[in-house]
Design a protein around this motif. Structure first.
Motif, PDB file in Angstrom:
ATOM      1  N   ASP A  15       0.805  -1.229   0.000  1.00 17.61           N
ATOM      2  CA  ASP A  15       0.000   0.000   0.000  1.00 17.61           C
ATOM      3  C   ASP A  15       0.836   1.275   0.000  1.00 17.61           C
ATOM      4  OD1 ASP A  15       0.968  -0.408   2.539  1.00 17.61           O
ATOM      5  OD2 ASP A  15      -0.900   0.094   3.567  1.00 17.61           O
ATOM      6  N   HIS A  44      -7.362   3.265   2.495  1.00 15.74           N
ATOM      7  CA  HIS A  44      -7.724   1.960   3.040  1.00 15.74           C
ATOM      8  C   HIS A  44      -8.367   2.041   4.428  1.00 15.74           C
ATOM      9  CE1 HIS A  44      -5.854  -0.170  -0.263  1.00 15.74           C
ATOM     10  NE2 HIS A  44      -4.723   0.476  -0.068  1.00 15.74           N
ATOM     11  N   GLN A  45      -8.263   3.182   5.097  1.00 17.59           N
ATOM     12  CA  GLN A  45      -8.792   3.295   6.459  1.00 17.59           C
ATOM     13  C   GLN A  45     -10.289   2.995   6.530  1.00 17.59           C
ATOM     14  OE1 GLN A  45      -7.488   7.221   7.678  1.00 17.59           O
ATOM     15  NE2 GLN A  45      -5.937   6.369   9.044  1.00 17.59           N
ATOM     16  N   ALA A  46     -11.021   3.394   5.492  1.00 23.09           N
ATOM     17  CA  ALA A  46     -12.472   3.180   5.492  1.00 23.09           C
ATOM     18  C   ALA A  46     -12.832   1.699   5.521  1.00 23.09           C
ATOM     19  CB  ALA A  46     -13.094   3.834   4.265  1.00 23.09           C
ATOM     20  N   TYR A  47     -11.882   0.822   5.126  1.00 18.21           N
ATOM     21  CA  TYR A  47     -12.140  -0.618   5.047  1.00 18.21           C
ATOM     22  C   TYR A  47     -11.467  -1.388   6.180  1.00 18.21           C
ATOM     23  CZ  TYR A  47     -13.405   0.981   0.386  1.00 18.21           C
ATOM     24  OH  TYR A  47     -13.968   1.677  -0.657  1.00 18.21           O
ATOM     25  N   GLY A  48     -10.692  -0.699   7.001  1.00 20.98           N
ATOM     26  CA  GLY A  48     -10.033  -1.355   8.123  1.00 20.98           C
ATOM     27  C   GLY A  48      -8.866  -2.228   7.723  1.00 20.98           C
ATOM     28  N   VAL A  51      -7.162  -3.122   0.720  1.00 15.04           N
ATOM     29  CA  VAL A  51      -7.994  -3.757  -0.313  1.00 15.04           C
ATOM     30  C   VAL A  51      -7.104  -3.919  -1.553  1.00 15.04           C
ATOM     31  CG1 VAL A  51     -10.079  -3.602  -1.707  1.00 15.04           C
ATOM     32  CG2 VAL A  51     -10.048  -2.627   0.601  1.00 15.04           C
ATOM     33  N   TYR A 185      -7.128   1.916  11.624  1.00 13.99           N
ATOM     34  CA  TYR A 185      -6.097   1.325  10.761  1.00 13.99           C
ATOM     35  C   TYR A 185      -5.232   2.443  10.183  1.00 13.99           C
ATOM     36  CZ  TYR A 185      -3.978  -0.568   6.564  1.00 13.99           C
ATOM     37  OH  TYR A 185      -3.078  -0.917   5.607  1.00 13.99           O
TER      38      TYR A 185
END
Length: 356
Positions: A15, A44-48, A51, A185
């Motif tokens: 990432d 990526h924070q929104a997905y924990g 992705v 995250y």
């Protein structure tokens, strides 16, 4: 004799998109001319968590602008690039393919050779970019998000694994424990920061394999213990974990960090004792942890052993470590760059199987 050359390095294993330019002299250590890095953490924070598909798409958007930035900052042009290096593995397959594809396409357009680099070797050799570079041989503690390894390093490409993780790595233990505490995250850095105001002896957490007699690591059980202790605290306070007092969360964070750091420090000291070496190199993202550095510095000073780290901004994944590893492999004669642009990647690639 190896000729002086300029190496462009591209990192895209997970990432972070990293690009760097290194000048490799005929003799002496390669010199970092410029590097640029883009982190996808916010995306990526929104997905924990990471992705993979989103990571791959973002690498495509970032790699060429970063390359242009590095060339501008270094005062060089594409004409000055002699070798294009890229992360071949390990990592996310799609993300690796972006870096490999761009590197090989760029090298083909320039008529220059390419070189695929092992991501962990990049971390391992990154302390050579510091103002206090190590000398061979040394014991290396490699602690990144998905890897925890101790190895004996006698030279470029000469690596003997002394011990490694059998389940969760130290970085995973930090991140997963942070998630259990309700931290955003990526949680490792947040947990370490929260731990600064906590009591590391507040909760008795296990130190897995601390007395195993070998140099392997295991942190999955610690994560489970953190989950159980966090549940007990929430029950005692009659609230959800997210609503626990900050002081309680800080004590949990400090106790978790203390368990991880104690295992890493004691196993590293055991590796030094077993090998008889007097030099320790620490690399990878967890190597930026302040408590780990403080304890290792103190213990190594007591034992009159030198300890080396990469600069803090080079602990994370970055293009500089890839360009540096490529340059050192070329300089040592361990590998040759090739004008073959049919590329592949290795999402799973043990460091001791790196080959030539």
């Amino acid at each position: 004799m190896v000729k002086q050359c300029c190496v462009l390095g591209i990192e895209s294993s997970c990432d972070e998109t990293g690009v760097a330019l290194v000048d490799m002299p005929a003799q002496g250590l390669p010199v970092l001319l410029a590097h640029a890095l883009y982190s996808q953490i916010e995306m990526h924070q929104a997905y924990g968590g990471v992705v993979p598909e989103l990571a791959s798409r973002d690498h495509i958007r970032r790699v060429l602008p970063l390359t242009q930035q590095v060339l501008q900052d270094s005062g060089r042009t594409l004409v000055d690039v002699d070798v294009v290096a890229f992360t071949r593995g390990p990592g996310l397959a799609g993300a690796l393919l972006v870096g490999a594809g761009v590197a090989c396409a760029l090298a083909a357009a320039l008529g220059k050779p390419v070189l695929g680099v092992h991501h962990l070797e990049g971390h391992l050799l990154s302390p050579f970019l510091s103002i206090d570079p190590p000398e061979f041989p040394f014991v290396a503690l490699l602690v990144s998000g998905g890897h925890s390894q101790l190895m004996r390093v006698d030279g470029v490409g000469s690596y003997q694994i002394l011990g490694e993780t059998i389940d969760d790595a130290a970085g995973e233990a930090f991140d997963k424990s942070a998630k259990l505490l309700g931290l955003d995250y990526p949680g490792g850095q947040a947990l370490s920061k929260l731990a600064e105001s906590g009591n590391p002896k507040a909760y008795k957490l296990p130190r897995p394999l601390l007395h195993s007699g070998d140099l392997d690591f295991s942190f999955a059980g610690l994560k489970t213990a953190v989950m159980v202790q966090t549940g007990k605290c929430a029950h005692a306070h009659g609230c959800a974990v997210a609503d626990l007092p900050v002081a309680v969360l800080a004590d949990l964070a400090a106790s978790t960090q203390a368990a991880i750091v104690e295992v890493l420090v004691k196993k590293s000291l055991t590796a030094l004792k077993q090998t008889g070496l007097k030099r320790l190199v620490v690399a990878g993202g967890v190597g930026a942890n302040r408590e780990l550095r403080q304890q290792l510095n103190a213990e190594c000073a007591r034992l009159k052993t030198r300890v080396h780290y990469p600069e803090l901004h080079l602990c994370t994944d970055n293009g500089a470590m890839i360009a540096m590893a490529a340059a050192m492999r070329l300089q040592s004669g361990q590998q040759s760059a090739v004008n073959n642009y049919a590329f592949d990647v290795k999402p799973r690639w043990p460091l001791d199987a790196i080959g030539g």
